[in-house]
Design a protein around this motif. Structure first.
Motif, PDB file in Angstrom:
ATOM      1  N   SER A  67       0.723   2.562  -1.660  1.00 51.68           N
ATOM      2  CA  SER A  67      -0.378   2.584  -2.625  1.00 51.68           C
ATOM      3  C   SER A  67      -1.640   1.890  -2.118  1.00 51.68           C
ATOM      4  CB  SER A  67       0.073   1.935  -3.939  1.00 51.68           C
ATOM      5  OG  SER A  67       0.495   0.600  -3.722  1.00 51.68           O
ATOM      6  N   TRP A  68      -1.525   1.109  -1.018  1.00 53.96           N
ATOM      7  CA  TRP A  68      -2.713   0.411  -0.523  1.00 53.96           C
ATOM      8  C   TRP A  68      -2.938   0.622   0.977  1.00 53.96           C
ATOM      9  CZ3 TRP A  68      -6.751  -1.838  -2.823  1.00 53.96           C
ATOM     10  CH2 TRP A  68      -6.679  -2.027  -4.200  1.00 53.96           C
ATOM     11  N   CYS A  69      -1.990   0.270   1.808  1.00 51.22           N
ATOM     12  CA  CYS A  69      -2.244   0.332   3.251  1.00 51.22           C
ATOM     13  C   CYS A  69      -2.444   1.755   3.757  1.00 51.22           C
ATOM     14  CB  CYS A  69      -1.101  -0.352   4.000  1.00 51.22           C
ATOM     15  SG  CYS A  69      -1.046  -2.135   3.731  1.00 51.22           S
ATOM     16  N   ASP A  70      -1.863   2.722   3.055  1.00 45.08           N
ATOM     17  CA  ASP A  70      -2.057   4.122   3.441  1.00 45.08           C
ATOM     18  C   ASP A  70      -3.242   4.759   2.719  1.00 45.08           C
ATOM     19  OD1 ASP A  70       0.113   3.883   5.063  1.00 45.08           O
ATOM     20  OD2 ASP A  70       1.527   4.891   3.722  1.00 45.08           O
ATOM     21  N   ARG A  71      -4.053   3.940   2.034  1.00 48.05           N
ATOM     22  CA  ARG A  71      -5.205   4.438   1.288  1.00 48.05           C
ATOM     23  C   ARG A  71      -6.480   3.741   1.770  1.00 48.05           C
ATOM     24  NH1 ARG A  71      -4.130   6.026  -3.981  1.00 48.05           N
ATOM     25  NH2 ARG A  71      -6.397   6.262  -4.137  1.00 48.05           N
ATOM     26  N   PRO A  72      -7.108   4.236   2.838  1.00 50.02           N
ATOM     27  CA  PRO A  72      -8.316   3.577   3.370  1.00 50.02           C
ATOM     28  C   PRO A  72      -9.432   3.440   2.344  1.00 50.02           C
ATOM     29  CG  PRO A  72      -7.494   5.231   4.903  1.00 50.02           C
ATOM     30  CD  PRO A  72      -6.714   5.408   3.644  1.00 50.02           C
ATOM     31  N   ASP A  73      -9.518   4.377   1.391  1.00 51.44           N
ATOM     32  CA  ASP A  73     -10.562   4.286   0.377  1.00 51.44           C
ATOM     33  C   ASP A  73     -10.373   3.065  -0.511  1.00 51.44           C
ATOM     34  OD1 ASP A  73      -8.181   5.554  -0.501  1.00 51.44           O
ATOM     35  OD2 ASP A  73      -9.197   6.400  -2.251  1.00 51.44           O
ATOM     36  N   ARG A  74      -9.146   2.779  -0.898  1.00 55.72           N
ATOM     37  CA  ARG A  74      -8.882   1.611  -1.738  1.00 55.72           C
ATOM     38  C   ARG A  74      -9.103   0.326  -0.947  1.00 55.72           C
ATOM     39  NH1 ARG A  74      -3.600   1.722  -5.358  1.00 55.72           N
ATOM     40  NH2 ARG A  74      -4.975   0.501  -6.712  1.00 55.72           N
ATOM     41  N   LEU A  75      -8.694   0.310   0.321  1.00 54.13           N
ATOM     42  CA  LEU A  75      -8.892  -0.875   1.139  1.00 54.13           C
ATOM     43  C   LEU A  75     -10.373  -1.181   1.309  1.00 54.13           C
ATOM     44  CD1 LEU A  75      -6.237  -0.251   3.951  1.00 54.13           C
ATOM     45  CD2 LEU A  75      -6.042  -1.791   1.993  1.00 54.13           C
ATOM     46  N   ALA A  76     -11.166  -0.130   1.548  1.00 54.15           N
ATOM     47  CA  ALA A  76     -12.609  -0.338   1.723  1.00 54.15           C
ATOM     48  C   ALA A  76     -13.253  -0.828   0.437  1.00 54.15           C
ATOM     49  CB  ALA A  76     -13.267   0.961   2.184  1.00 54.15           C
ATOM     50  N   ALA A  77     -12.835  -0.276  -0.700  1.00 57.23           N
ATOM     51  CA  ALA A  77     -13.408  -0.695  -1.981  1.00 57.23           C
ATOM     52  C   ALA A  77     -13.098  -2.150  -2.284  1.00 57.23           C
ATOM     53  CB  ALA A  77     -12.885   0.204  -3.097  1.00 57.23           C
ATOM     54  N   ALA A  78     -11.970  -2.638  -1.800  1.00 60.61           N
ATOM     55  CA  ALA A  78     -11.577  -4.031  -2.032  1.00 60.61           C
ATOM     56  C   ALA A  78     -12.009  -4.962  -0.903  1.00 60.61           C
ATOM     57  CB  ALA A  78     -10.065  -4.121  -2.205  1.00 60.61           C
ATOM     58  N   SER A  79     -12.788  -4.433   0.051  1.00 58.17           N
ATOM     59  CA  SER A  79     -13.316  -5.227   1.173  1.00 58.17           C
ATOM     60  C   SER A  79     -12.220  -5.822   2.038  1.00 58.17           C
ATOM     61  CB  SER A  79     -14.242  -6.337   0.652  1.00 58.17           C
ATOM     62  OG  SER A  79     -15.315  -5.789  -0.072  1.00 58.17           O
ATOM     63  N   VAL A  80     -11.146  -5.061   2.241  1.00 60.35           N
ATOM     64  CA  VAL A  80     -10.078  -5.503   3.127  1.00 60.35           C
ATOM     65  C   VAL A  80     -10.469  -5.199   4.564  1.00 60.35           C
ATOM     66  CG1 VAL A  80      -7.643  -5.284   3.725  1.00 60.35           C
ATOM     67  CG2 VAL A  80      -8.367  -5.071   1.345  1.00 60.35           C
ATOM     68  N   SER A  81     -10.336  -6.180   5.443  1.00 63.77           N
ATOM     69  CA  SER A  81     -10.725  -6.011   6.837  1.00 63.77           C
ATOM     70  C   SER A  81      -9.900  -4.920   7.510  1.00 63.77           C
ATOM     71  CB  SER A  81     -10.543  -7.328   7.583  1.00 63.77           C
ATOM     72  OG  SER A  81     -10.678  -7.150   8.975  1.00 63.77           O
TER      73      SER A  81
END
Length: 417
Positions: free
Chosen positions: A139-153
């Motif tokens: 739900s997160w690591c395979d979703r670059p859009d969600r990671l970018a929205a949450a400012s994950v490096s």
């Protein structure tokens, strides 16, 4: 705060961080940016929000400062590193790391974040020294859009909870933290990589495992489930030991240990604890670089409950779970400052004399109460309180209008369809 002052490039976030930590230690009921800003005398919460979101400072470096300070005050060569996770219940789907998952905080599957923590437990005291936010893979690591929205490096990838624990333990040992043992629950006891890391470094461990775990006995000739092995232990072999003081007295259990060494010179055991009332069993894989008595393993196993108490203290005393931030940076910054506030209480508690049999030593809760009475009291003029009442109600009205407009928009869209 002076110890961590060099981690802040500008004076404003440095000053705001000090006010933030004071607010976490204060009697404010909810430790949000709004309430902490009001207590600090700010006209609005923007400075507190900037501190968590965009101000230039290094939360990992502040964490290192907290760890080194705690080691100076509480360090002991036989200290225990305790690893465990705790859940933070959340609404919505935008907060980094959130998904429906099991959390011990609720005792069931809930929409939540999970943080993995490392605690330092020594004869002088205990406190948290590191933290990692668990990011679910699908739900997160395979979703670059969600990671970018949450400012994950971009450097942050999927890591299991045991892998996060291994990172924190390695960081602590590389920093020279004095420690003799590591303990954790079944999530971490099931990871062979963690056990291998500790044996390679010469750090003993007492790690819980499930009842279906198989171990070698009879010098490696027999492979047997641990629950079947427990059934074969004669009654006379169970020994009564306390694994530490509890709220209602010593935590006494019946204990048995069986060597699982497969070669001469190994110090490897299966430790089994039995509840004297319910008969419930707990199993631990144990290893030590040197021979140790049963009571030592029991004491290490019992120290695992210290981190549960730290979670309760952190959430109840310094608002560890009161944050209202969605992003990766904001979560780590808030948790780090909460760990600093908790470290202050832990060190003050460790410095209190405990030599009067007629009175218990100062507890963390009592120390915080005295701090607020004698040090942190901040009387504010009535005009400031009225200003914040108006500010809150204005912001709430604006949010209410936005919510109604969004709902009406959704209803209109459904009618058109």
């Amino acid at each position: 705060m002076t110890r961590a002052a060099g981690r802040f490039v500008r004076a404003e976030p440095r000053r705001t961080a000090g006010q933030f930590v004071e607010g976490l230690l204060s009697g404010v009921e909810r430790k949000t940016c709004w309430s902490l800003a009001e207590r600090a005398g700010h006209a609005d919460p923007q400075a507190m929000r900037r501190l968590l979101r965009t101000a230039v400072w290094d939360a990992d470096a502040v964490r290192d400062d907290v760890r080194s300070w705690l080691v100076e005050q509480l360090g002991h060569p036989d200290a225990v590193l305790v690893i465990d996770e705790t859940g933070f219940l959340k609404k919505g789907v935008c907060s980094v790391g959130v998904q429906r998952q099991y959390t011990g905080t609720a005792g069931r599957v809930e929409n939540s974040r999970v943080g993995v923590f490392l605690a330092y437990v020594s004869p002088a005291g205990r406190a948290m020294i590191d933290r990692r936010l668990y990011l679910p893979e699908t739900s997160w690591c395979d979703r670059p859009d969600r990671l970018a929205a949450a400012s994950v490096s971009d450097q942050v990838g999927f890591a299991t909870k045991p892998a996060l624990a291994r990172q924190m333990i390695a960081a602590a040992l590389n920093a020279g933290v004095p420690v003799g043992w590591v303990t954790g629950d079944e999530v971490y006891g099931a990871d062979p990589g963690l056990r291998d890391d500790l044996e390679h470094r010469g750090i003993g461990y007492v790690l819980a495992v499930g009842c279906d775990r198989r171990v070698h006995v009879n010098e490696g000739r027999t492979l047997i489930r641990v629950d079947d092995l427990a059934d074969r232990i004669p009654t006379a072999e169970w020994q009564l030991h306390s694994c530490g003081p509890g709220a209602k007295g010593p935590r006494d259990y019946l204990w048995a240990w069986i060597t699982t060494a497969t070669s001469p010179g190994e110090h490897r055991w299966l430790l089994i604890g039995r509840n004297r009332t319910t008969g419930e069993l707990a199993f631990y894989l144990c290893w030590s670089p040197r021979p140790v008595p049963l009571h030592t393993l029991v004491t290490v196993a019992g120290s695992r409950w210290s981190i549960e108490e730290l979670f309760q203290t952190g959430k109840g005393q310094v608002g560890l779970d009161h944050y209202q931030v969605r992003g990766w940076t904001g979560w780590h910054r808030f948790i780090t400052l909460a760990m600093l506030a908790l470290a202050i209480l832990a060190i003050l508690a460790a410095q209190q004399p405990d030599d009067d049999p007629e009175i218990i030593a100062l507890t963390v809760a009592e120390i915080r109460r005295l701090l607020n009475a004698f040090v942190l009291a901040t009387p504010l003029p009535p005009a400031h309180t009225l200003h914040w009442s108006t500010w809150r109600r204005t912001s709430q009205a604006r949010a209410q209008r936005s919510h109604y407009q969004r709902r009406l928009g959704h209803q209109a869209a459904r009618k058109i369809k």
